[in-house]
Design an enzyme around this catalytic site. Structure first.
Site, PDB file in Angstrom:
ATOM      1  N   ALA A   1     -20.538  14.860   6.763  1.00  0.00           N
ATOM      2  CA  ALA A   1     -20.990  15.426   7.850  1.00  0.00           C
ATOM      3  C   ALA A   1     -22.004  16.260   7.605  1.00  0.00           C
ATOM      4  O   ALA A   1     -22.226  17.107   7.060  1.00  0.00           O
ATOM      5  CB  ALA A   1     -19.809  16.097   8.611  1.00  0.00           C
TER       6      ALA A   1
ATOM      7  N   ASP B   1       0.801  -1.201  -0.080  1.00  0.00           N
ATOM      8  CA  ASP B   1       0.125   0.119  -0.060  1.00  0.00           C
ATOM      9  C   ASP B   1       0.907   1.120  -0.058  1.00  0.00           C
ATOM     10  O   ASP B   1       2.059   1.144   0.407  1.00  0.00           O
ATOM     11  CB  ASP B   1      -0.962  -0.094   1.287  1.00  0.00           C
ATOM     12  CG  ASP B   1      -1.529   1.241   1.595  1.00  0.00           C
ATOM     13  OD1 ASP B   1      -2.352   1.625   0.593  1.00  0.00           O
ATOM     14  OD2 ASP B   1      -1.412   1.788   2.643  1.00  0.00           O
TER      15      ASP B   1
ATOM     16  N   GLY C   1     -12.112   4.616   1.664  1.00  0.00           N
ATOM     17  CA  GLY C   1     -11.546   4.780   0.096  1.00  0.00           C
ATOM     18  C   GLY C   1     -12.157   5.845  -0.574  1.00  0.00           C
ATOM     19  O   GLY C   1     -11.661   5.966  -1.823  1.00  0.00           O
TER      20      GLY C   1
ATOM     21  N   HIS D   1      -8.741   8.528   9.037  1.00  0.00           N
ATOM     22  CA  HIS D   1      -7.771   8.292   7.635  1.00  0.00           C
ATOM     23  C   HIS D   1      -6.797   9.248   7.916  1.00  0.00           C
ATOM     24  O   HIS D   1      -6.938  10.625   8.338  1.00  0.00           O
ATOM     25  CB  HIS D   1      -8.918   8.836   6.730  1.00  0.00           C
ATOM     26  CG  HIS D   1      -8.208   8.416   5.422  1.00  0.00           C
ATOM     27  ND1 HIS D   1      -7.428   9.233   4.623  1.00  0.00           N
ATOM     28  CD2 HIS D   1      -8.307   7.401   4.636  1.00  0.00           C
ATOM     29  CE1 HIS D   1      -6.853   8.499   3.462  1.00  0.00           C
ATOM     30  NE2 HIS D   1      -7.637   7.583   3.423  1.00  0.00           N
TER      31      HIS D   1
ATOM     32  N   ASP E   1      -7.507  -0.971   3.092  1.00  0.00           N
ATOM     33  CA  ASP E   1      -6.744  -2.246   2.721  1.00  0.00           C
ATOM     34  C   ASP E   1      -7.305  -3.648   3.470  1.00  0.00           C
ATOM     35  O   ASP E   1      -6.732  -4.341   3.077  1.00  0.00           O
ATOM     36  CB  ASP E   1      -5.331  -1.988   3.346  1.00  0.00           C
ATOM     37  CG  ASP E   1      -4.558  -0.751   2.811  1.00  0.00           C
ATOM     38  OD1 ASP E   1      -4.590  -0.590   1.678  1.00  0.00           O
ATOM     39  OD2 ASP E   1      -4.171   0.191   3.643  1.00  0.00           O
TER      40      ASP E   1
ATOM     41  N   GLY F   1     -14.399   8.892   1.049  1.00  0.00           N
ATOM     42  CA  GLY F   1     -14.488  10.235   1.706  1.00  0.00           C
ATOM     43  C   GLY F   1     -15.366  10.218   3.112  1.00  0.00           C
ATOM     44  O   GLY F   1     -16.054   9.196   3.459  1.00  0.00           O
TER      45      GLY F   1
HETATM   46  N1  LIG Z   1     -11.680   9.757   5.764  1.00  0.00           N
HETATM   47  C1  LIG Z   1     -11.335  10.312   4.524  1.00  0.00           C
HETATM   48  N2  LIG Z   1     -11.313  11.829   4.735  1.00  0.00           N
HETATM   49  C2  LIG Z   1     -10.763  12.299   3.639  1.00  0.00           C
HETATM   50  N3  LIG Z   1     -10.450  11.825   2.397  1.00  0.00           N
HETATM   51  C3  LIG Z   1     -10.563  10.624   2.319  1.00  0.00           C
HETATM   52  C4  LIG Z   1     -11.190   9.719   3.311  1.00  0.00           C
HETATM   53  N4  LIG Z   1     -10.981   8.421   2.933  1.00  0.00           N
HETATM   54  C5  LIG Z   1     -10.923   8.490   1.489  1.00  0.00           C
HETATM   55  N5  LIG Z   1     -10.298   9.692   1.169  1.00  0.00           N
HETATM   56  C6  LIG Z   1     -10.033  10.170  -0.016  1.00  0.00           C
HETATM   57  O1  LIG Z   1     -10.287   9.212  -1.027  1.00  0.00           O
HETATM   58  C7  LIG Z   1      -8.781   8.658  -1.413  1.00  0.00           C
HETATM   59  C8  LIG Z   1      -8.425   6.985  -1.324  1.00  0.00           C
HETATM   60  O2  LIG Z   1      -8.322   6.923  -0.145  1.00  0.00           O
HETATM   61  P1  LIG Z   1      -7.789   5.421   0.343  1.00  0.00           P
HETATM   62  O3  LIG Z   1      -7.759   5.432   1.667  1.00  0.00           O
HETATM   63  O4  LIG Z   1      -8.349   4.354  -0.473  1.00  0.00           O
HETATM   64  O5  LIG Z   1      -6.298   5.542  -0.111  1.00  0.00           O
HETATM   65  P2  LIG Z   1      -4.942   6.578   0.259  1.00  0.00           P
HETATM   66  O6  LIG Z   1      -5.154   6.841   1.844  1.00  0.00           O
HETATM   67  O7  LIG Z   1      -5.077   7.717  -0.657  1.00  0.00           O
HETATM   68  O8  LIG Z   1      -3.873   5.738  -0.206  1.00  0.00           O
HETATM   69  P3  LIG Z   1      -3.283   4.157   0.030  1.00  0.00           P
HETATM   70  O9  LIG Z   1      -4.293   3.503  -0.500  1.00  0.00           O
HETATM   71  O10 LIG Z   1      -2.024   4.005  -0.499  1.00  0.00           O
HETATM   72  O11 LIG Z   1      -3.251   3.777   1.756  1.00  0.00           O
HETATM   73  C9  LIG Z   1      -7.904   9.506  -0.462  1.00  0.00           C
HETATM   74  O12 LIG Z   1      -6.492   9.780  -1.166  1.00  0.00           O
HETATM   75  C10 LIG Z   1      -8.618  10.620  -0.417  1.00  0.00           C
HETATM   76  O13 LIG Z   1      -8.549  11.533  -1.183  1.00  0.00           O
HETATM   77 ZN   LIG Z   2      -2.557   3.227   3.341  1.00  0.00          ZN
END
Ligand SMILES: Nc1ncnc2c1ncn2[C@@H]1O[C@H](COP(=O)(O)OP(=O)(O)OP(=O)(O)O)[C@@H](O)[C@H]1O
Ligand SMILES: [Zn+2]
Length: 646
Positions: A409, A336, A404, A375, A545, A406
């Site tokens: 709220a 990841d 993954g 996150h 993940d 967002g």
């Molecule tokens: N809780 C959250 N708050 C804000 N943005 C989020 C949140 N969850 C996901 N996102 C958005 O979605 C995208 C993908 O999130 P995801 O958690 O799948 O991967 P990542 O954290 O960017 O990277 P990786 O998969 O390498 O850990 C993020 O880059 C972000 O833009």
């Molecule tokens: Zn990650």
């Protein structure tokens, strides 16, 4: 440094001491005591026979018979019990019991007494060395704080750490073990996290830092707001998992247990046949003595205990010992990005508002969403807002996170959004052009349910640092003949590609959703043209993940500080942040597997060879009682060698 080393060695000694529990100590005392009484009786009996008048001969024999009975009885009882419970570990006792009975029946009381004593003594020594390895694991037990100083209206009260609740404030002084997981709310200190993360350098902790139960507070007095206590702490879960891992059996061990039931009858048949052919009871007795399969039975468990002990010293938690064998065969590594090959401590470095919106509005909306999520993006938003305004209240509202994608709220009539662009498009927002930025970009939007107005407020720009060790870790993986390394991320290709290139991975898969991560892992497993599926290692930290971690042949969660669900979905947890523990674990698992195979070979060959020698009358029962430890000792020393792994 030297004082640190001293406390460490003192700690180790205390732990070793505590390894022999009361019952074990009593058992050993009983065994040694009965061995000494039996030895005394044996000497009395012998002197009666040799020195006394001939009428006393039968008295002397009776005395020696008593001696034999004293030492043999516990073994006979255990062996008989083993027949009922079909416990493979009592097999050696069954054989020794039979040997002792046979020796008694043939009037050889010296053999009947000495064989059980020598066997017991040998097992006692073996247990000591084996327990030495186990000590490292049981050390975790001792890390649990015995009391916590709870801050109440009447001052400090000593309470049981398990009785703490979220929100309690506890006072921790230098030298204390932290009683719970939580956040430092007052004071500064350095904290030794080595038992949790395997990292020997103490870390600084000040207000706002997360700290973990089981770590040792070194320099300052601090106050902690409890987040999790008791079994819910990281330490508590660690203990549960280790207990489960110790009991789990490797595939090899399971296979052995299936056949082991045939072993005792087989040996009996051989002994009977030799007795029938040679009419020499001492040969049959010798066969029963040397046939002890202890080395064989310890082959797997002893190596596994050593391996788990080394792993826990390195700050690696293996939930089930079967993954040691799986890890040794890994062919593909899927990593990841955020939080695994990068630190995952994002930094908010800029904001691009849309239209006439202000940066403050952007921050407000983002904060409304972010404070409800763990996150990395959300944490960074909260950290940035709190840095400029430490007293900022968390707005009340309903928060919903889509892994993954967002966070949303709802506060009154307004619905705030923080997340990736394609998710916002799905929510009906018209997304503007993406800004040119080499790091993570996250969008902020707002909808008004009264007017149905939907507007994008702008985007936030973040920076993340790649881990320095990631590059070396990947190099080491290649040296271990891992065929393919893949970078898998929910982030945009534009961010992932340069990192992938810098690390030298074979492929970068970007812009994926959690389910697509799972798909990608499944694809890796079946990608090869050959029929055999590839063995895939998946490493990740986040909620996004966890499906992928479950799908991989072996899933590794990064850090005790990663998300709980990733830790639960994983088979192995790297407590520290050092990615190089990954290749180290693969090396360790390969060494462990080799040690198990060597152990098995010796554990089989030595008794078989000895049975041959005993049948030929070359090895007497007494010599056999000594010699049969050769194989077992090899097994134990061979396993103990793993403890030296660095
Ligand atoms: N809780 C959250 N708050 C804000 N943005 C989020 C949140 N969850 C996901 N996102 C958005 O979605 C995208 C993908 O999130 P995801 O958690 O799948 O991967 P990542 O954290 O960017 O990277 P990786 O998969 O390498 O850990 C993020 O880059 C972000 O833009
Ligand atoms: Zn990650």
């Amino acid at each position: 440094m030297s004082s640190l080393a001293m406390t460490a060695s003192a700690q180790l000694e205390r732990r070793l001491d505590s390894v022999l529990t009361g019952t074990e100590r009593r058992r050993i005392a009983v065994q040694l005591g009965s061995a000494m009484i039996a030895g005394g009786l044996l000497i009395v009996g012998l002197s009666q026979i040799w020195l006394g008048p001939p009428e006393q001969r039968s008295v002397g024999e009776l005395t020696m018979g008593l001696a034999a009975l004293i030492v043999a009885l516990p073994i006979i009882v255990d062996g008989a019990r083993g027949l009922w419970t079909s416990d493979p570990n009592s097999q050696s006792n069954q054989l020794v019991a039979l040997a002792a009975l046979a020796a008694m029946a043939s009037g050889d009381f010296i053999t009947a007494t000495l064989v059980p004593v020598i066997v017991h003594l040998g097992h006692f020594l073996e247990e000591r060395s084996l327990l030495g390895a186990q000590a490292a694991i049981e050390g975790l037990e001792r890390l649990t704080a015995r009391r916590a100083m709870l801050l109440t209206d009447d001052g400090e009260v000593a309470v049981d750490p398990d009785s703490l609740r979220g929100g309690d404030i506890v006072v921790v002084r230098p030298g204390d073990v932290l009683p719970a997981d939580g956040e430092v709310v007052l004071g500064e200190s350095t904290i030794d996290q080595s038992m949790m993360t395997g990292e020997s350098i103490p870390v600084d902790a000040s207000e706002g830092c997360l700290v973990f139960a089981g770590c040792v507070n070194l320099t300052g007095m601090i106050r902690i707001r409890v987040d999790k206590a008791g079994e819910r702490t990281t330490l508590g879960r660690l203990r549960e998992m280790l207990a489960a891992a110790e009991q789990s059996k490797t595939p090899v061990a399971k296979a052995i247990e299936r056949y082991v039931g045939y072993y005792v009858p087989l040996v009996l048949i051989i002994a009977a046949a030799v007795l029938f052919l040679t009419r020499d009871p001492s040969r049959a007795i010798a066969i029963l003595v040397v046939a002890c399969p202890v080395g064989f039975l310890l082959a797997g468990p002893s190596a596994m205990i050593a391996c788990l002990a080394v792993a826990s010293r390195l700050g690696v938690l293996i939930k089930n010992s079967k993954f040691v064998e799986v890890l040794a065969d890994v062919e593909v590594a899927v990593l990841d990005k955020t939080g695994t090959v990068t630190y995952g401590k994002l930094e908010l470095i800029g904001a691009e508002p849309c239209g006439e919106h202000s940066v403050a509005v952007l921050h407000d909306s983002a904060f409304a969403c972010a404070h409800g999520s763990l996150h990395p993006v959300s944490r960074a938003v909260v950290a940035a807002v709190h840095a400029s305004d430490p007293t900022r209240e968390r707005p009340l509202g309903e928060i919903h996170e889509t892994a993954g994608k967002g966070v949303r709220a709802t506060i009154g009539e307004l619905v705030h959004y923080l997340g990736r662009a394609d998710w916002l498009t799905q929510q009906g927002f018209a997304m503007p052009e993406e800004p040119a930025h080499e790091g993570p970009v996250v969008w902020v939007a707002r909808a008004d349910s009264r007017t149905d107005a939907r507007e994008v407020l702008g985007c936030l720009l973040f920076a993340d640092r790649p881990r320095e060790d990631a590059h070396h870790a990947i190099e080491e993986l290649r040296e271990l003949d891992i065929e393919r390394v893949v970078l898998l991320t929910g982030d945009r290709r534009r961010v992932a590609e340069p990192i992938g290139q810098h690390l030298g991975v074979d492929e970068v898969i970007a812009d994926v959703l959690p389910e697509e991560k799972l798909e990608a892992v499944r694809h890796e497993r079946h990608a090869a043209a050959t029929q055999e599926p590839m063995s895939v290692l998946v490493v990740g930290d986040g909620v996004n993940d966890s499906p992928a971690l479950t799908e991989g042949d072996v899933g590794v969660a990064m850090g005790a500080m990663g998300s709980d669900i990733a830790m639960q979905s994983a088979d192995i947890v790297l407590m520290g942040a050092d990615l190089r523990r990954l290749p180290a674990m693969i090396r360790l698992s390969r060494l462990t597997r080799r040690a198990i195979h060597q152990n098995l070979a010796v554990g089989i060959v030595v008794p078989l060879g000895m049975i041959l020698l005993a049948s030929a009358g070359i090895v007497t029962p007494l010599a056999g009682a000594v010699l049969h430890h050769v194989g077992e000792s090899f097994v134990l020393f061979n396993s103990a060698r793993l403890l030296r792994f660095r």
